[in-house]
Design an enzyme around this catalytic site. Structure first.
Site, mmCIF file in Angstrom:
data_model
loop_
_atom_site.group_PDB
_atom_site.id
_atom_site.type_symbol
_atom_site.label_atom_id
_atom_site.label_comp_id
_atom_site.label_asym_id
_atom_site.label_seq_id
_atom_site.Cartn_x
_atom_site.Cartn_y
_atom_site.Cartn_z
ATOM 1 N N ILE A 77 -48.859 -11.500 60.778
ATOM 2 C CA ILE A 77 -49.017 -12.577 59.786
ATOM 3 C C ILE A 77 -50.326 -13.331 59.997
ATOM 4 O O ILE A 77 -50.682 -13.659 61.135
ATOM 5 C CB ILE A 77 -47.823 -13.549 59.884
ATOM 6 C CG1 ILE A 77 -46.486 -12.779 59.821
ATOM 7 C CG2 ILE A 77 -47.889 -14.612 58.792
ATOM 8 C CD1 ILE A 77 -46.299 -11.923 58.593
ATOM 9 N N ASN A 123 -53.419 -18.416 57.402
ATOM 10 C CA ASN A 123 -53.710 -19.276 56.241
ATOM 11 C C ASN A 123 -52.494 -19.551 55.353
ATOM 12 O O ASN A 123 -52.411 -20.594 54.719
ATOM 13 C CB ASN A 123 -54.852 -18.685 55.418
ATOM 14 C CG ASN A 123 -54.579 -17.272 54.936
ATOM 15 O OD1 ASN A 123 -53.813 -16.522 55.546
ATOM 16 N ND2 ASN A 123 -55.211 -16.895 53.849
ATOM 17 N N PRO A 125 -46.214 -13.999 64.136
ATOM 18 C CA PRO A 125 -47.033 -14.995 63.418
ATOM 19 C C PRO A 125 -48.399 -15.157 64.079
ATOM 20 O O PRO A 125 -48.590 -14.824 65.253
ATOM 21 C CB PRO A 125 -46.210 -16.288 63.553
ATOM 22 C CG PRO A 125 -44.879 -15.878 64.103
ATOM 23 C CD PRO A 125 -45.086 -14.613 64.836
ATOM 24 N N SER A 132 -58.488 -9.570 59.016
ATOM 25 C CA SER A 132 -59.875 -9.145 58.843
ATOM 26 C C SER A 132 -59.998 -7.632 58.798
ATOM 27 O O SER A 132 -59.109 -6.891 59.244
ATOM 28 C CB SER A 132 -60.721 -9.683 60.006
ATOM 29 O OG SER A 132 -60.381 -9.011 61.217
ATOM 30 N N GLU A 146 -53.919 -5.607 53.918
ATOM 31 C CA GLU A 146 -54.630 -6.566 53.076
ATOM 32 C C GLU A 146 -55.727 -7.188 53.930
ATOM 33 O O GLU A 146 -55.451 -7.932 54.865
ATOM 34 C CB GLU A 146 -53.701 -7.658 52.546
ATOM 35 C CG GLU A 146 -54.396 -8.543 51.527
ATOM 36 C CD GLU A 146 -53.721 -9.887 51.341
ATOM 37 O OE1 GLU A 146 -54.461 -10.897 51.263
ATOM 38 O OE2 GLU A 146 -52.479 -9.927 51.286
ATOM 39 N N GLY A 161 -58.777 -8.903 53.012
ATOM 40 C CA GLY A 161 -59.687 -9.951 52.580
ATOM 41 C C GLY A 161 -60.516 -9.579 51.365
ATOM 42 O O GLY A 161 -60.354 -8.519 50.768
ATOM 43 N N CYS A 186 -57.506 -15.241 51.061
ATOM 44 C CA CYS A 186 -58.120 -13.917 50.962
ATOM 45 C C CYS A 186 -58.582 -13.619 49.551
ATOM 46 O O CYS A 186 -59.591 -12.943 49.335
ATOM 47 C CB CYS A 186 -57.143 -12.844 51.444
ATOM 48 S SG CYS A 186 -55.578 -12.823 50.561
ATOM 49 N N GLN A 235 -63.034 -22.663 65.823
ATOM 50 C CA GLN A 235 -63.691 -21.364 65.720
ATOM 51 C C GLN A 235 -64.011 -21.023 64.271
ATOM 52 O O GLN A 235 -65.118 -20.565 63.962
ATOM 53 C CB GLN A 235 -62.792 -20.286 66.327
ATOM 54 C CG GLN A 235 -63.372 -18.878 66.257
ATOM 55 C CD GLN A 235 -62.401 -17.826 66.771
ATOM 56 O OE1 GLN A 235 -61.192 -18.014 66.750
ATOM 57 N NE2 GLN A 235 -62.938 -16.713 67.237
ATOM 58 N N PHE A 273 -64.473 -17.566 54.143
ATOM 59 C CA PHE A 273 -63.142 -18.125 54.363
ATOM 60 C C PHE A 273 -63.211 -19.627 54.608
ATOM 61 O O PHE A 273 -62.695 -20.170 55.583
ATOM 62 C CB PHE A 273 -62.451 -17.418 55.542
ATOM 63 C CG PHE A 273 -61.044 -16.969 55.208
ATOM 64 C CD1 PHE A 273 -60.821 -16.028 54.234
ATOM 65 C CD2 PHE A 273 -59.951 -17.497 55.875
ATOM 66 C CE1 PHE A 273 -59.533 -15.611 53.919
ATOM 67 C CE2 PHE A 273 -58.663 -17.100 55.572
ATOM 68 C CZ PHE A 273 -58.448 -16.150 54.593
ATOM 69 N N GLU A 324 -48.370 -5.488 48.064
ATOM 70 C CA GLU A 324 -47.347 -6.491 48.319
ATOM 71 C C GLU A 324 -46.840 -6.988 46.966
ATOM 72 O O GLU A 324 -47.471 -6.769 45.938
ATOM 73 C CB GLU A 324 -47.937 -7.683 49.090
ATOM 74 C CG GLU A 324 -48.723 -7.307 50.333
ATOM 75 C CD GLU A 324 -47.885 -7.285 51.572
ATOM 76 O OE1 GLU A 324 -46.647 -7.293 51.453
ATOM 77 O OE2 GLU A 324 -48.465 -7.257 52.671
#
Length: 485
Positions: free
Chosen positions: A155, A158, A182, A235, A256, A258, A290, A335, A391, A466
């Protein structure tokens, strides 16, 4: 002031075989309030041994009580999960906002969407039926759908709960079991989900939740030989690593990875609708989406007036803590904040024009991670602000000479997740929709669709789908049975 107490009552230990269990070690990862930089909680880390325990629990449940439950009853259980999520919506939204930094209105929307996933797939649990195949008088041949096995769900940070439920609900509807990992930055609502599932009647072991870093927890989960399918959002670089690891034991994957999605605005568009759509596309969740519309591709004839209106609106965006429901919340981590700032700086050095923002903010009374809503005007298509997924709340503007040039600019990156267009010309909209490389195309509205509409990417944005009925395909296998009569 919002009540911040809910997060203090969350059991942070791994959820395995229907209970929160001790890790047996002292390792923990902090999760922060991005608005203040303060530690919310120290979350125990599940090591490879605990991951193995979680997978074995899910494997046992696959052939145990879960297999004995009829599809209709599975649907009833999932519907109860949806009701339980809605009954705790305020609490879940507060924790989500606190842990991720997103504005409360967005967190509330995410919680409702999470409930809707379980509601939608509850209705599909007893409808996954096979086909008969006409081979002639001497044979009977038919297909049946069987759960793919134990599924791993990696997961992103975001959309913590909504991304968890997006994969988990169809997996359970298909009769599969799951281990959820997660993101270490935002694990709290996923941990809360374990108890919700148990109270709704999901048998022990069907869903297990393990927290930790990608290296310590995620990697052994993906590499586990009993994982049949991996659903990953993140990513490109990490996705490639996940695919390699899953391939070692021939697990299927949904990726998935991005995007760098364009919002195309033509001269004939409803300019106010396009303005609202553009703002929503890039500043929802501070651009940490994303499918964010992070590139505005605008036809030259309307560009100057549109950009001036856009600049005026950007200057009005308020900054603050997510739980106070500001126009724009914080960035999830230091970061990520530094990454945004580095790409913006590199783009300006490469010739991008800075129209608004472009700096780290330090709101009074808060010590967290904020970035100014930013507008950059691209000088050329190969600069970082055009090609790299930032992002963050950074919109890159590209000027198109005409419709054909706009289509060309829309295709100028290696990503292909979403594309949007605003125009009064239905023919142009359809031509754009058919030609652009994107998993979904929005016309005269951004973030159109919902739980029912398939979602996924092309090119470096990944593959697999999805949401909607398409998502179910990842979680069941088709078996063909043929008999001579």
């Amino acid at each position: 002031m919002k009540d911040l107490a809910p997060h203090r009552h969350i059991d942070l230990k791994p959820f395995i075989d229907g209970a929160h269990v001790p890790t047996g070690n002292d390792a923990a990862v902090p999760t922060y309030d991005p608005a203040t930089g303060e530690v919310l909680a120290q979350v125990p880390v599940a090591d490879a041994a605990l991951v193995d325990r979680a997978v074995k629990s899910a494997k046992a449940a696959l052939k145990g009580a879960w297999a004995e439950i009829t599809p209709a009853e599975r649907g009833r259980i999932l519907f109860r999960v949806a009701q339980a999520i809605r009954s705790r919506a305020e609490e879940l939204a507060t924790v989500e906002s606190l842990d991720s930094g997103k504005p409360m209105r967005e967190a509330k929307g995410d919680i409702e969407t999470s409930a809707r996933y379980f509601e939608y797939y509850a209705g599909m649990a007893d409808k996954l039926q096979g086909d008969t195949i006409p081979l002639g008088k001497g044979f009977v041949s038919f297909t049946q759908h069987e759960p793919v096995g134990v599924t791993a769900h990696i997961i992103p940070w975001n959309f913590p709960l909504v991304t968890t439920t997006r994969g988990l609900a169809p997996a359970l509807a298909a009769g599969a079991t799951a281990v959820v990992k997660p993101a270490e930055q935002t694990p709290l609502t996923a941990l809360m989900l374990g108890t919700i599932l148990k109270d709704a009647g999901v048998p022990d072991g069907v869903v297990n939740i393990v927290c930790g870093t990608g290296a310590t927890t995620g990697a052994p989960l993906v590499a586990h030989p009993d994982i049949a399918h991996v659903t990953f959002t993140g990513s490109v670089a990490t996705g490639i690593s996940v695919m390699r690891s899953a391939a070692e034991h021939v697990a299927s994957v949904t990726m998935e990875l991005g995007g760098k999605s364009p919002v195309v605005v033509l001269d004939d568009a409803d300019q106010e609708a396009a303005l609202e759509g553009t703002l929503k596309a890039i500043f929802t969740n501070a651009g940490q989406v994303c499918s964010a519309g992070s590139r505005l591709v605008i036809e030259r004839g309307c560009a100057d007036a549109f950009i001036e209106k856009l600049r005026a609106r950007v200057r009005q965006i308020g900054i603050g803590r997510g739980i106070d429901d500001p126009g724009l919340g914080p960035i999830v981590s230091l970061q990520q904040l530094q990454k945004i700032d580095q790409i913006v700086t590199a783009s300006i050095e490469a010739g991008a024009g800075l129209l608004e923002g472009g700096k780290i903010l330090n709101p009074e009374g808060l010590g967290g991670w904020f970035y100014a809503p930013t507008l950059l005007k691209a000088a050329k298509a190969d600069m970082p602000a055009v090609q790299e997924e930032i992002f963050g709340p950074v919109l890159t503007i590209q000027i198109a000479d005409d419709f054909e040039h706009a289509c060309e600019l829309a295709e100028c990156t290696r990503f292909g997740l979403v594309a949007g267009i605003y125009t009064a010309d239905f023919s142009k909209a359809m031509r754009f929709g058919r030609s652009v490389s994107a998993g979904q195309v929005y016309i005269n509205q951004y973030f159109a669709g919902g739980v029912e509409t398939p979602f996924g990417g092309t090119k470096n944005s990944g593959f697999g789908r999805e949401k909607g009925l398409e998502a179910l395909r990842a979680y069941y296998a088709v078996k063909t049975i043929t008999a001579k009569i």
